[in-house]
Design a protein around this motif. Structure first.
Motif, PDB file in Angstrom:
ATOM      1  N   GLU A 113       0.834  -1.205   0.000  1.00  0.00           N
ATOM      2  CA  GLU A 113       0.000   0.000   0.000  1.00  0.00           C
ATOM      3  C   GLU A 113       0.864   1.248   0.000  1.00  0.00           C
ATOM      4  OE1 GLU A 113      -2.728  -0.215   3.282  1.00  0.00           O
ATOM      5  OE2 GLU A 113      -3.853  -1.865   2.370  1.00  0.00           O
ATOM      6  N   THR A 114       1.918   1.257   0.776  1.00  0.00           N
ATOM      7  CA  THR A 114       2.830   2.403   0.839  1.00  0.00           C
ATOM      8  C   THR A 114       3.492   2.618  -0.514  1.00  0.00           C
ATOM      9  OG1 THR A 114       3.256   1.957   3.166  1.00  0.00           O
ATOM     10  CG2 THR A 114       4.860   3.344   2.023  1.00  0.00           C
ATOM     11  N   THR A 115       3.933   1.530  -1.141  1.00  0.00           N
ATOM     12  CA  THR A 115       4.579   1.629  -2.447  1.00  0.00           C
ATOM     13  C   THR A 115       3.605   2.155  -3.481  1.00  0.00           C
ATOM     14  OG1 THR A 115       6.017  -0.229  -1.890  1.00  0.00           O
ATOM     15  CG2 THR A 115       5.840   0.335  -4.214  1.00  0.00           C
ATOM     16  N   VAL A 116       2.386   1.660  -3.488  1.00  0.00           N
ATOM     17  CA  VAL A 116       1.371   2.116  -4.452  1.00  0.00           C
ATOM     18  C   VAL A 116       1.083   3.600  -4.236  1.00  0.00           C
ATOM     19  CG1 VAL A 116      -1.059   1.890  -5.101  1.00  0.00           C
ATOM     20  CG2 VAL A 116       0.349  -0.148  -4.829  1.00  0.00           C
ATOM     21  N   THR A 117       0.931   4.008  -2.995  1.00  0.00           N
ATOM     22  CA  THR A 117       0.667   5.426  -2.685  1.00  0.00           C
ATOM     23  C   THR A 117       1.831   6.288  -3.150  1.00  0.00           C
ATOM     24  OG1 THR A 117      -0.646   4.759  -0.779  1.00  0.00           O
ATOM     25  CG2 THR A 117       0.121   7.047  -0.823  1.00  0.00           C
ATOM     26  N   SER A 118       3.046   5.828  -2.897  1.00  0.00           N
ATOM     27  CA  SER A 118       4.234   6.582  -3.324  1.00  0.00           C
ATOM     28  C   SER A 118       4.279   6.708  -4.838  1.00  0.00           C
ATOM     29  CB  SER A 118       5.510   5.899  -2.840  1.00  0.00           C
ATOM     30  OG  SER A 118       5.556   5.872  -1.446  1.00  0.00           O
ATOM     31  N   LEU A 119       3.960   5.635  -5.531  1.00  0.00           N
ATOM     32  CA  LEU A 119       3.965   5.679  -6.994  1.00  0.00           C
ATOM     33  C   LEU A 119       2.892   6.630  -7.515  1.00  0.00           C
ATOM     34  CD1 LEU A 119       4.560   1.926  -7.862  1.00  0.00           C
ATOM     35  CD2 LEU A 119       6.123   3.826  -8.309  1.00  0.00           C
ATOM     36  N   VAL A 121       1.675   9.268  -5.996  1.00  0.00           N
ATOM     37  CA  VAL A 121       2.148  10.631  -5.720  1.00  0.00           C
ATOM     38  C   VAL A 121       3.221  11.009  -6.729  1.00  0.00           C
ATOM     39  CG1 VAL A 121       3.422  12.052  -4.052  1.00  0.00           C
ATOM     40  CG2 VAL A 121       1.536  10.585  -3.281  1.00  0.00           C
ATOM     41  N   PHE A 122       4.136  10.120  -7.004  1.00  0.00           N
ATOM     42  CA  PHE A 122       5.219  10.376  -7.950  1.00  0.00           C
ATOM     43  C   PHE A 122       4.662  10.706  -9.340  1.00  0.00           C
ATOM     44  CE2 PHE A 122       7.965   8.644 -11.316  1.00  0.00           C
ATOM     45  CZ  PHE A 122       9.093   9.444 -11.155  1.00  0.00           C
ATOM     46  N   PHE A 123       3.736   9.874  -9.820  1.00  0.00           N
ATOM     47  CA  PHE A 123       3.189  10.089 -11.163  1.00  0.00           C
ATOM     48  C   PHE A 123       2.307  11.331 -11.233  1.00  0.00           C
ATOM     49  CE2 PHE A 123       4.267   5.525 -11.770  1.00  0.00           C
ATOM     50  CZ  PHE A 123       5.089   5.685 -12.862  1.00  0.00           C
ATOM     51  N   ARG A 124       1.618  11.679 -10.147  1.00  0.00           N
ATOM     52  CA  ARG A 124       0.821  12.900 -10.139  1.00  0.00           C
ATOM     53  C   ARG A 124       1.726  14.124 -10.218  1.00  0.00           C
ATOM     54  NH1 ARG A 124      -3.203  11.086  -5.478  1.00  0.00           N
ATOM     55  NH2 ARG A 124      -4.571   9.797  -6.739  1.00  0.00           N
ATOM     56  N   ARG A 125       2.821  14.125  -9.447  1.00  0.00           N
ATOM     57  CA  ARG A 125       3.770  15.247  -9.464  1.00  0.00           C
ATOM     58  C   ARG A 125       4.385  15.386 -10.847  1.00  0.00           C
ATOM     59  NH1 ARG A 125       7.043  14.346  -3.894  1.00  0.00           N
ATOM     60  NH2 ARG A 125       5.404  15.078  -2.511  1.00  0.00           N
ATOM     61  N   ARG A 126       4.772  14.252 -11.385  1.00  0.00           N
ATOM     62  CA  ARG A 126       5.407  14.280 -12.710  1.00  0.00           C
ATOM     63  C   ARG A 126       4.428  14.814 -13.741  1.00  0.00           C
ATOM     64  NH1 ARG A 126       8.236   9.205 -15.736  1.00  0.00           N
ATOM     65  NH2 ARG A 126       9.016  10.406 -17.464  1.00  0.00           N
ATOM     66  N   SER A 127       3.187  14.339 -13.691  1.00  0.00           N
ATOM     67  CA  SER A 127       2.166  14.799 -14.620  1.00  0.00           C
ATOM     68  C   SER A 127       1.916  16.294 -14.433  1.00  0.00           C
ATOM     69  CB  SER A 127       0.886  13.997 -14.382  1.00  0.00           C
ATOM     70  OG  SER A 127      -0.138  14.452 -15.224  1.00  0.00           O
ATOM     71  N   TYR A 128       1.899  16.742 -13.162  1.00  0.00           N
ATOM     72  CA  TYR A 128       1.674  18.148 -12.852  1.00  0.00           C
ATOM     73  C   TYR A 128       2.813  18.995 -13.401  1.00  0.00           C
ATOM     74  CZ  TYR A 128       1.233  22.412 -10.109  1.00  0.00           C
ATOM     75  OH  TYR A 128       1.137  23.719  -9.724  1.00  0.00           O
ATOM     76  N   GLU A 129       4.064  18.516 -13.209  1.00  0.00           N
ATOM     77  CA  GLU A 129       5.228  19.259 -13.686  1.00  0.00           C
ATOM     78  C   GLU A 129       5.258  19.307 -15.208  1.00  0.00           C
ATOM     79  OE1 GLU A 129       8.617  17.460 -11.839  1.00  0.00           O
ATOM     80  OE2 GLU A 129       8.023  18.133  -9.849  1.00  0.00           O
TER      81      GLU A 129
END
Length: 134
Positions: A113-119, A121-129
């Motif tokens: 669950e932690t890994t999925v949440t981290s991924l 967040v990572f992809f949302r930030r990347r998409s946002y950037e």
């Protein structure tokens, strides 16, 4: 030893028996032809007779004591096998339930669950950037 007269009587009887047998064979042959003609008129053929004979034989076999005992035994064995498979399935389900409730599995589940949440967040930030750069 037989006298000549007795031999002659036996030979005459032999000839008579052979003639009777020949006559009986001819009569039987005629009866068999007549039987075939009647069956043809009634639409009965070899295949129908075989089916009827098979059905009768199958019915006769099913009414035997041996068949009934075998059928009963196999039916009982099938019920026991079904129950055994059901018990195995229940045991496996219970083991999976126990495993899922174990501390090791809970720890593994939390890591996933932690890994999925981290991924996420990572992809949302990347998409946002990336959207910001455009």
């Amino acid at each position: 030893m037989l006298s000549e007269e007795e031999k002659e009587e036996l030979k005459a009887e032999l000839v008579q028996l052979e003639d009777e047998i020949t006559t009986l064979r001819q009569v039987l042959s005629a009866k068999e032809r007549h039987l075939v003609e009647i069956k043809q008129k009634l639409g009965m053929n070899l295949m129908n007779e075989l089916k009827q004979n098979f059905s009768k034989s199958w019915h006769d076999m099913q009414t035997t004591t041996a068949y009934k005992k075998t059928h009963e035994t196999l039916s009982h064995a099938g019920q026991k096998a079904t129950a055994a498979f059901s018990n195995v399935g229940t045991a496996i389900s219970k083991k999976f339930g126990d495993m899922r409730n174990s501390p090791t599995f809970k720890s593994f589940e939390e890591r996933v669950e932690t890994t999925v949440t981290s991924l996420k967040v990572f992809f949302r930030r990347r998409s946002y950037e990336e959207a910001k750069e455009e």
